[in-house]
Design an enzyme around this catalytic site. Structure first.
Site, PDB file in Angstrom:
ATOM      1  N   ASP A  58     149.474  14.960   4.979  1.00 39.35           N
ATOM      2  CA  ASP A  58     150.314  14.213   5.905  1.00 39.35           C
ATOM      3  C   ASP A  58     150.189  12.850   4.633  1.00 39.35           C
ATOM      4  O   ASP A  58     149.277  12.730   4.182  1.00 39.35           O
ATOM      5  CB  ASP A  58     149.819  13.806   7.078  1.00 39.35           C
ATOM      6  N   ASP A  60     151.505   8.946   6.152  1.00 41.54           N
ATOM      7  CA  ASP A  60     151.211   7.602   6.815  1.00 41.54           C
ATOM      8  C   ASP A  60     149.877   7.965   7.769  1.00 41.54           C
ATOM      9  O   ASP A  60     149.844   8.969   8.530  1.00 41.54           O
ATOM     10  CB  ASP A  60     152.249   7.295   7.889  1.00 41.54           C
TER      11      ASP A  60
END
Length: 277
Positions: A58, A60
């Site tokens: 991922d 953020d």
């Protein structure tokens, strides 16, 4: 491309045959470069450890430090319950456009404050040196991914994440496993030999579990107090870590890291590429 994926920086298939041409490499490149190249060849499989052949990140809160206040984002978009993107996509056209404009403003503001998560450079370098590919799936936009690559990843001497998939791509966004399964297919590996790494239980962990991947939840410095045993069903990760440094130790002690069968999926370490060039 129509899939909004960045698929570059291949590790050539000749890396798998380097031992047979080591003397020639030594004459051509010298001992230092030869040692560097040989370190990128596949390690022997430890039979008591499961094999991993790719890591999907991922963005953020995982590759980068969290700098978007999602509570504020939901308030600005008028979303009180449910998945924010699902709710917005059901809005009438004018409201939908206004909500996405609000999200875009917050995502652009976050670029100014973007910082790599501690340990990100070291973890990426370790994976690159092992020729283990690293991909990225984000619910952010490709502009933010490009900024990450140009300002932080390449700037640190690392190759970009590849493939990199944003919410603008044709794949359903997380928690759908569609993008993750596409990346595994690109690498030529079963999902069981891939990791989905992220800080969101409802998006990253659920997506990875639906795909059948190893799932690792990063709870930076334990700020959320997540414990594996308290999470159930498809929300339960394989592991919980509190830093990327802890993750690196986990990967190297509990798993065998190997390049994928598709030689064009692995990342050529930037340091190696510069030596050979």
């Amino acid at each position: 491309t129509s899939q909004c994926c960045i698929i570059t920086y291949s590790c050539p298939d000749m890396l798998l045959r380097l031992h047979s041409i080591r003397p020639a490499l030594h004459r051509l490149l010298g001992s230092r470069a030869t040692r560097t190249i040989m370190s990128a060849t596949p390690a022997a499989h430890a039979p008591d450890k499961p094999v991993l052949q790719g890591i999907v990140f991922d963005m953020d809160g995982t590759v980068t430090m969290p700098c978007i206040d999602f509570t504020v984002m939901r308030a600005r978009c008028g979303v009180t319950t449910g998945d924010i993107l699902d709710v917005i996509n059901a809005y009438p056209a004018a409201e939908k456009a206004a909500a996405y404009n609000a999200i875009a403003e917050m995502e652009d503001e976050a670029l100014v404050n973007m910082k790599l998560m501690p340990g990100a450079k070291e973890l990426c370098a370790m994976l690159d040196n092992a020729c283990v590919p690293r991909g990225l799936i984000t619910r952010n936009v490709m502009r933010s991914v490009t900024y990450l690559h140009e300002q932080h990843i390449v700037h640190a001497g690392l190759a970009p994440f590849s493939p990199a998939v944003s919410r603008e791509c044709r794949f359903e966004y997380k928690p759908s496993p569609e993008a993750l399964l596409h990346i595994c297919s690109t690498w030529g590996i079963p999902p069981q030999q891939a990791v989905m790494l992220g800080d969101s239980i409802k998006d990253d962990i659920v997506s990875g579990n639906r795909a059948g991947a190893v799932t690792i939840l990063i709870d930076y410095n334990g700020m959320n107090g997540y414990r594996q045993e308290t999470l159930i069903g498809e929300r339960r990760p394989t592991h919980v870590v509190h830093s990327l440094g802890e993750l690196q130790v986990l990967l190297t002690t509990q798993y065998t890291l190997q390049p994928p069968p598709n030689p064009h999926a692995a990342v050529m370490p930037m340091s190696l590429a510069s030596e050979v060039a």
